[in-house]
Design an enzyme around this catalytic site. Structure first.
Site, PDB file in Angstrom:
ATOM      1  CG  PHE A 189      -1.982  -0.960   1.295  1.00 38.35           C
ATOM      2  CD1 PHE A 189      -3.211  -0.710   0.700  1.00 38.35           C
ATOM      3  CD2 PHE A 189      -1.782  -2.170   1.946  1.00 38.35           C
ATOM      4  CE1 PHE A 189      -4.230  -1.651   0.749  1.00 38.35           C
ATOM      5  CE2 PHE A 189      -2.795  -3.115   2.005  1.00 38.35           C
ATOM      6  CZ  PHE A 189      -4.025  -2.864   1.415  1.00 38.35           C
ATOM      7  CG  ASP A 190       0.733   5.901  -1.631  1.00 36.68           C
ATOM      8  OD1 ASP A 190       1.870   6.258  -1.264  1.00 36.68           O
ATOM      9  OD2 ASP A 190      -0.197   6.701  -1.858  1.00 36.68           O
TER      10      ASP A 190
END
Length: 220
Positions: free
Chosen positions: A8-9
């Site tokens: 995930f960003d």
């Protein structure tokens, strides 16, 4: 499509960090006497490395851009970092993915120490196997590098989830797919032009995609 590892960003994907980042840039502009813009202009700072952003969007030379980064962080580390909140449903999503046996990691352009502070503060860190971010001096600041370091600690099929073109490009540079989220700061056109492999309109759509491998129709 089923994924074993999900990267995930952070900014614009797990948390809505826009207010703190924008406020930090406005503070820097005021302190350094840079040309002022509408607040909407500063949204482009959410995602890419700071030094690059100051050079690209204000035309600053390297030394002046580094000064801008130091000024920004004087505000952000004390105040801006907390002008932030997880998107609704993100905590529950991470818990559900973890329970389903997924390995969860974060690959961020934010300095790693700050990313960890945010994740711990909002109770998200407990679901994560690893966090890769930039160094404070931005000697290590490319999204593709953060993704690569995550992949060195993962096994099986992996995918990157993010809201900006940098997430999509970084994923593809590392040979994995990319899911673009439309609730963040990039937008549909940016993500489609970058070549996102799938799009998620909101957190429920992202949940369905990550748990079942099927995409709610977001491309109409």
């Amino acid at each position: 499509m089923a994924w074993d590892t999900i990267l995930f960003d952070l900014d614009g994907t797990l948390t809505d960090s826009g207010p703190g980042i924008i406020n930090g840039v406005e503070y820097t502009v005021e302190q350094m006497g840079l040309p002022r813009h509408e607040r909407s202009f500063y949204r482009r700072f959410i995602g890419p490395p700071l030094q690059w952003s100051f050079q690209e969007f204000f035309g600053l030379e390297e030394d002046r851009a580094k000064e801008a980064v130091r000024t920004y962080r004087a505000y952000y580390t004390e105040t801006g970092i907390w002008e932030n909140a997880p998107y609704p449903g993100i905590g529950a999503l991470l818990a559900e993915l973890e329970a389903a046996g997924k390995v969860l990691m974060v690959a961020s352009a934010k300095p790693e120490v700050m990313a960890v502070r945010v994740l711990e503060h909002f109770g998200l860190m407990e679901h994560l196997r690893y966090v890769a971010g930039a160094s404070l001096n931005e000697a290590r600041d490319q999204k593709s590098e953060a993704i690569r370091r995550c992949l060195e600690r993962s096994a099986g099929r992996a995918v990157m989830v993010g809201d900006r073109l940098y997430d999509v490009r970084g994923a593809h540079e590392n040979g994995i797919g990319a899911i673009g989220v439309l609730y963040g700061y990039g937008g549909r056109q940016e993500l489609e032009e970058a070549g996102a492999d799938a799009l998620a309109e909101d957190v429920p759509a992202l949940r369905q995609l990550l748990l079942t491998g099927t995409e709610i129709n977001t491309k109409e």
